[in-house]
Design a protein around this motif. Sequence first.
Motif, PDB file in Angstrom:
ATOM      1  N   MET A   1      -6.874  55.016 -19.549  1.00  0.00           N
ATOM      2  CA  MET A   1      -7.068  54.495 -18.191  1.00  0.00           C
ATOM      3  C   MET A   1      -7.742  53.118 -18.227  1.00  0.00           C
ATOM      4  SD  MET A   1      -8.278  58.020 -16.306  1.00  0.00           S
ATOM      5  CE  MET A   1      -8.648  57.257 -14.727  1.00  0.00           C
ATOM      6  N   ALA A   2      -8.662  52.938 -19.142  1.00  0.00           N
ATOM      7  CA  ALA A   2      -9.335  51.642 -19.277  1.00  0.00           C
ATOM      8  C   ALA A   2      -8.339  50.561 -19.670  1.00  0.00           C
ATOM      9  CB  ALA A   2     -10.459  51.742 -20.307  1.00  0.00           C
ATOM     10  N   ALA A   3      -7.387  50.907 -20.534  1.00  0.00           N
ATOM     11  CA  ALA A   3      -6.380  49.936 -20.983  1.00  0.00           C
ATOM     12  C   ALA A   3      -5.434  49.532 -19.857  1.00  0.00           C
ATOM     13  CB  ALA A   3      -5.585  50.516 -22.151  1.00  0.00           C
ATOM     14  N   MET A   4      -5.262  50.404 -18.871  1.00  0.00           N
ATOM     15  CA  MET A   4      -4.369  50.109 -17.752  1.00  0.00           C
ATOM     16  C   MET A   4      -4.856  48.950 -16.890  1.00  0.00           C
ATOM     17  SD  MET A   4      -3.156  53.788 -16.230  1.00  0.00           S
ATOM     18  CE  MET A   4      -2.126  54.919 -17.161  1.00  0.00           C
ATOM     19  N   VAL A   5      -6.138  48.646 -16.973  1.00  0.00           N
ATOM     20  CA  VAL A   5      -6.718  47.576 -16.157  1.00  0.00           C
ATOM     21  C   VAL A   5      -6.047  46.236 -16.451  1.00  0.00           C
ATOM     22  CG1 VAL A   5      -8.836  46.200 -15.883  1.00  0.00           C
ATOM     23  CG2 VAL A   5      -8.938  48.700 -15.763  1.00  0.00           C
ATOM     24  N   ASP A   6      -5.684  46.034 -17.703  1.00  0.00           N
ATOM     25  CA  ASP A   6      -5.102  44.756 -18.110  1.00  0.00           C
ATOM     26  C   ASP A   6      -3.805  44.464 -17.351  1.00  0.00           C
ATOM     27  OD1 ASP A   6      -4.775  42.396 -19.561  1.00  0.00           O
ATOM     28  OD2 ASP A   6      -3.640  43.387 -21.141  1.00  0.00           O
ATOM     29  N   GLY A   7      -3.809  43.362 -16.598  1.00  0.00           N
ATOM     30  CA  GLY A   7      -2.617  42.948 -15.885  1.00  0.00           C
ATOM     31  C   GLY A   7      -2.414  43.588 -14.530  1.00  0.00           C
ATOM     32  N   ARG A   8      -3.295  44.532 -14.145  1.00  0.00           N
ATOM     33  CA  ARG A   8      -3.119  45.218 -12.871  1.00  0.00           C
ATOM     34  C   ARG A   8      -4.197  44.883 -11.846  1.00  0.00           C
ATOM     35  NH1 ARG A   8      -1.206  48.949 -16.677  1.00  0.00           N
ATOM     36  NH2 ARG A   8       0.931  49.641 -16.247  1.00  0.00           N
ATOM     37  N   THR A   9      -5.265  44.231 -12.287  1.00  0.00           N
ATOM     38  CA  THR A   9      -6.332  43.858 -11.362  1.00  0.00           C
ATOM     39  C   THR A   9      -6.997  42.575 -11.825  1.00  0.00           C
ATOM     40  OG1 THR A   9      -8.391  44.567 -10.293  1.00  0.00           O
ATOM     41  CG2 THR A   9      -8.070  45.236 -12.576  1.00  0.00           C
ATOM     42  N   GLU A  10      -7.527  41.860 -10.853  1.00  0.00           N
ATOM     43  CA  GLU A  10      -8.332  40.680 -11.160  1.00  0.00           C
ATOM     44  C   GLU A  10      -9.786  40.914 -10.759  1.00  0.00           C
ATOM     45  OE1 GLU A  10      -6.528  37.327  -9.280  1.00  0.00           O
ATOM     46  OE2 GLU A  10      -4.689  37.434 -10.479  1.00  0.00           O
ATOM     47  N   ASN A  11     -10.105  42.170 -10.434  1.00  0.00           N
ATOM     48  CA  ASN A  11     -11.471  42.533 -10.050  1.00  0.00           C
ATOM     49  C   ASN A  11     -12.357  42.536 -11.296  1.00  0.00           C
ATOM     50  OD1 ASN A  11     -13.856  44.073  -9.433  1.00  0.00           O
ATOM     51  ND2 ASN A  11     -12.813  44.851  -7.610  1.00  0.00           N
ATOM     52  N   SER A  12     -13.270  41.571 -11.386  1.00  0.00           N
ATOM     53  CA  SER A  12     -14.084  41.427 -12.596  1.00  0.00           C
ATOM     54  C   SER A  12     -14.996  42.627 -12.822  1.00  0.00           C
ATOM     55  CB  SER A  12     -14.926  40.142 -12.516  1.00  0.00           C
ATOM     56  OG  SER A  12     -15.780  40.167 -11.391  1.00  0.00           O
ATOM     57  N   ASP A  13     -15.409  43.307 -11.741  1.00  0.00           N
ATOM     58  CA  ASP A  13     -16.264  44.488 -11.877  1.00  0.00           C
ATOM     59  C   ASP A  13     -15.504  45.629 -12.535  1.00  0.00           C
ATOM     60  OD1 ASP A  13     -18.451  43.253 -10.653  1.00  0.00           O
ATOM     61  OD2 ASP A  13     -17.766  43.803  -8.652  1.00  0.00           O
TER      62      ASP A  13
ATOM     63  N   PHE B   1      -4.814  49.534  -6.895  1.00  0.00           N
ATOM     64  CA  PHE B   1      -5.115  49.980  -8.258  1.00  0.00           C
ATOM     65  C   PHE B   1      -6.620  50.200  -8.403  1.00  0.00           C
ATOM     66  CE2 PHE B   1      -6.656  49.089 -12.518  1.00  0.00           C
ATOM     67  CZ  PHE B   1      -5.885  49.942 -13.296  1.00  0.00           C
ATOM     68  N   ASP B   2      -7.423  49.257  -7.928  1.00  0.00           N
ATOM     69  CA  ASP B   2      -8.873  49.377  -8.039  1.00  0.00           C
ATOM     70  C   ASP B   2      -9.360  50.671  -7.394  1.00  0.00           C
ATOM     71  OD1 ASP B   2      -8.804  46.873  -9.201  1.00  0.00           O
ATOM     72  OD2 ASP B   2      -9.416  45.821  -7.374  1.00  0.00           O
ATOM     73  N   ARG B   3      -8.843  50.952  -6.185  1.00  0.00           N
ATOM     74  CA  ARG B   3      -9.274  52.163  -5.467  1.00  0.00           C
ATOM     75  C   ARG B   3      -8.903  53.419  -6.242  1.00  0.00           C
ATOM     76  NH1 ARG B   3      -7.394  56.092  -2.676  1.00  0.00           N
ATOM     77  NH2 ARG B   3      -5.237  55.373  -2.876  1.00  0.00           N
ATOM     78  N   GLN B   4      -7.644  53.483  -6.698  1.00  0.00           N
ATOM     79  CA  GLN B   4      -7.214  54.666  -7.446  1.00  0.00           C
ATOM     80  C   GLN B   4      -7.975  54.800  -8.759  1.00  0.00           C
ATOM     81  OE1 GLN B   4      -3.038  55.569  -7.968  1.00  0.00           O
ATOM     82  NE2 GLN B   4      -2.447  54.425  -6.126  1.00  0.00           N
ATOM     83  N   TRP B   5      -8.130  53.692  -9.462  1.00  0.00           N
ATOM     84  CA  TRP B   5      -8.787  53.722 -10.771  1.00  0.00           C
ATOM     85  C   TRP B   5     -10.228  54.189 -10.644  1.00  0.00           C
ATOM     86  CZ3 TRP B   5     -12.809  51.550 -13.548  1.00  0.00           C
ATOM     87  CH2 TRP B   5     -12.716  51.606 -14.952  1.00  0.00           C
ATOM     88  N   LEU B   6     -10.955  53.648  -9.703  1.00  0.00           N
ATOM     89  CA  LEU B   6     -12.355  54.029  -9.517  1.00  0.00           C
ATOM     90  C   LEU B   6     -12.470  55.493  -9.098  1.00  0.00           C
ATOM     91  CD1 LEU B   6     -13.586  50.806  -7.689  1.00  0.00           C
ATOM     92  CD2 LEU B   6     -14.362  51.575  -9.952  1.00  0.00           C
ATOM     93  N   THR B   7     -11.604  55.918  -8.180  1.00  0.00           N
ATOM     94  CA  THR B   7     -11.636  57.306  -7.703  1.00  0.00           C
ATOM     95  C   THR B   7     -11.335  58.285  -8.842  1.00  0.00           C
ATOM     96  OG1 THR B   7     -10.935  56.612  -5.487  1.00  0.00           O
ATOM     97  CG2 THR B   7     -10.643  58.931  -6.048  1.00  0.00           C
ATOM     98  N   MET B   8     -10.295  57.985  -9.617  1.00  0.00           N
ATOM     99  CA  MET B   8      -9.916  58.863 -10.734  1.00  0.00           C
ATOM    100  C   MET B   8     -10.970  58.861 -11.833  1.00  0.00           C
ATOM    101  SD  MET B   8      -5.820  58.193 -11.196  1.00  0.00           S
ATOM    102  CE  MET B   8      -4.666  58.402  -9.822  1.00  0.00           C
ATOM    103  N   MET B   9     -11.531  57.693 -12.129  1.00  0.00           N
ATOM    104  CA  MET B   9     -12.510  57.619 -13.207  1.00  0.00           C
ATOM    105  C   MET B   9     -13.805  58.341 -12.834  1.00  0.00           C
ATOM    106  SD  MET B   9     -12.623  56.618 -16.359  1.00  0.00           S
ATOM    107  CE  MET B   9     -11.593  55.191 -16.724  1.00  0.00           C
TER     108      MET B   9
END
Length: 206
Positions: free
Chosen positions: A74-86, A152-160
């Motif tokens: 899931m951490a690797a999915m961040v690459d290319g899917r968000t520009e949210n630095s946090d 993506f940010d919303r889903q990623w944070l919720t799932m994580m």
Amino acid sequence: MRTTLVASLAAATVSAFLLAGCSSDDSSMDGHSMGSPNSSSASSDQADASAEFNDADVMFARMMYPHHAQAVEMAAMVDGRTENSDVVALASAIEAAQQPEMDRMTAWLAEWGQPAPSSDMGEMGGMDHSSGMGMMTQQDMDALSAATGAEFDRQWLTMMIEHHEGAIEMANIEIADGSNPDAQEMARTIVASQQQEIDTMQALLG
């Protein structure tokens, strides 16, 4: 404010690793420089501690390994899917913490004469959301992979968050039922660090 939260989390994680490393180095250096006659017995005690394990320890290592593997994926999915630095910083911190823990769990299982762990989610006995361990289904992962930007940010944070809550539940079982001191120490670290990350992620979600 969000950047400060993530920066503080990353700094705390790095400090914990450095402190653990320094403590280990200092202990070994002291034993060497003093030429202590107890050094061999200390090594023997360490070996005994490593060899001490029960079924709960084995289950912890075998089940936490694929759980960590999914978090790293899931951490690797961040690459290319968000520009949210946090979110990017959190993903980097999660991967930096969990990959070394996976390596340690693999080493423990080898020392205990157990089969090597697998990142295959089937290792968790078909575990899904109902299990309470926070594992994402393939459908969840597909949906996350297809999302970008704020969604993506919303889903990623919720799932994580859910994923971390499951890891804490598993770690608390090890703390209660395990016997290997190294595995129990890792479990305590997981509880503390992942709860801190949950707090940060909840703040980012608002």
